[in-house]
Design a protein around this motif. Structure first.
Motif, PDB file in Angstrom:
ATOM      1  N   VAL A 118       2.781   1.889  -6.796  1.00  0.00           N
ATOM      2  CA  VAL A 118       2.401   0.746  -5.959  1.00  0.00           C
ATOM      3  C   VAL A 118       2.532  -0.550  -6.746  1.00  0.00           C
ATOM      4  O   VAL A 118       3.062  -1.554  -6.248  1.00  0.00           O
ATOM      5  CB  VAL A 118       0.972   0.927  -5.392  1.00  0.00           C
ATOM      6  N   ASP A 164      10.585   6.570  -5.358  1.00  0.00           N
ATOM      7  CA  ASP A 164       9.519   7.130  -6.190  1.00  0.00           C
ATOM      8  C   ASP A 164       8.997   8.423  -5.555  1.00  0.00           C
ATOM      9  O   ASP A 164       8.461   8.403  -4.444  1.00  0.00           O
ATOM     10  CB  ASP A 164       8.389   6.110  -6.320  1.00  0.00           C
ATOM     11  N   HIS A 193       0.861  -1.187   0.000  1.00  0.00           N
ATOM     12  CA  HIS A 193       0.000   0.000   0.000  1.00  0.00           C
ATOM     13  C   HIS A 193       0.890   1.226   0.000  1.00  0.00           C
ATOM     14  O   HIS A 193       2.022   1.197   0.459  1.00  0.00           O
ATOM     15  CB  HIS A 193      -0.981  -0.007   1.180  1.00  0.00           C
ATOM     16  N   GLY A 194       0.388   2.290  -0.539  1.00  0.00           N
ATOM     17  CA  GLY A 194       1.184   3.496  -0.723  1.00  0.00           C
ATOM     18  C   GLY A 194       1.057   4.503   0.400  1.00  0.00           C
ATOM     19  O   GLY A 194       1.365   5.666   0.220  1.00  0.00           O
ATOM     20  N   PHE A 244       5.570   9.190  -3.366  1.00  0.00           N
ATOM     21  CA  PHE A 244       5.279   8.737  -2.013  1.00  0.00           C
ATOM     22  C   PHE A 244       6.006   9.575  -0.975  1.00  0.00           C
ATOM     23  O   PHE A 244       7.049  10.154  -1.238  1.00  0.00           O
ATOM     24  CB  PHE A 244       5.649   7.254  -1.864  1.00  0.00           C
ATOM     25  N   CYS A 291       0.766   7.411  -8.481  1.00  0.00           N
ATOM     26  CA  CYS A 291       0.744   6.642  -7.233  1.00  0.00           C
ATOM     27  C   CYS A 291       0.371   5.185  -7.489  1.00  0.00           C
ATOM     28  O   CYS A 291       0.997   4.269  -6.954  1.00  0.00           O
ATOM     29  CB  CYS A 291      -0.228   7.271  -6.240  1.00  0.00           C
ATOM     30  N   MET A 333       9.410   2.300  -3.358  1.00  0.00           N
ATOM     31  CA  MET A 333       8.574   3.456  -3.029  1.00  0.00           C
ATOM     32  C   MET A 333       9.408   4.614  -2.487  1.00  0.00           C
ATOM     33  O   MET A 333       9.080   5.775  -2.721  1.00  0.00           O
ATOM     34  CB  MET A 333       7.472   3.057  -2.060  1.00  0.00           C
TER      35      MET A 333
END
Length: 175
Positions: free
Chosen positions: A26, A57, A8-9, A60, A22, A54
């Motif tokens: 994920v 990235d 989960h983000g 996030f 997003c 994440m």
């Protein structure tokens, strides 16, 4: 048994303009973790890889893209746990490290501690050979804009913290 990974983000509202990035992030994190499992890696290896993805990235609030503290700096926390033996490792208030999840895992595997913070975490990272990155490389335009907005008079986080601290002190004095 077929390996499974769930990613989960984070929590919070995702605005429409960020939704696609997003979701892609994920999916990418889950696929990278799944690849580790398919290649025979452990669950802890898969989790670290998914979280690292994440952290790299900017969509996030982890690693690159983290929310800035009141001074406009990136300070990050990370925790990892091994479900087999319930060992865990964590770091807090970490600066200039692209992937704090790796450092948290090293805390779990290489020390008797559960948590290292700030200067202690920094010294441990140096000892473990974790490369430092300039703090500015972790700051995105979005993070900087959110930070500036929080500095506006009606939403000053420092003012909120001072009010909160005074309230807590008053409550403590009553006891």
């Amino acid at each position: 048994m077929k390996p499974v990974i769930v990613v989960h983000g984070g929590a919070g509202r995702i605005f429409k303009e960020r939704e696609e990035g997003c979701r892609a992030g994920v999916v990418r994190a889950a696929l990278q973790g799944y690849t580790v499992l398919k290649q025979g890696g452990s669950a802890i290896d898969a989790v670290e890889e998914a979280v690292r993805s994440m952290e790299d990235d900017p969509h996030f609030n982890a690693g690159c893209g983290s929310v800035l503290n009141e001074k406009g700096e990136v300070e990050m926390d990370a925790i990892i746990m091994d479900g087999k033996n319930l060992n865990s490792g964590a770091v807090s208030a970490v600066k200039c490290i692209a992937n704090p999840i790796k450092l948290a895992r090293l805390v779990m595997e290489k020390t008797k501690h559960m948590l290292l913070t700030d200067h202690g975490a920094h010294l441990f990272a140096q000892t473990m050979g974790i490369p430092e990155v300039p703090g500015e490389k972790l700051i995105t335009q979005r993070s900087r804009e959110r930070w500036k907005k929080n500095l506006e008079p009606d939403s000053n986080p420092e003012e909120f913290q001072n009010d909160y601290a005074e309230t807590c002190l008053r409550r403590t004095d009553r006891r």
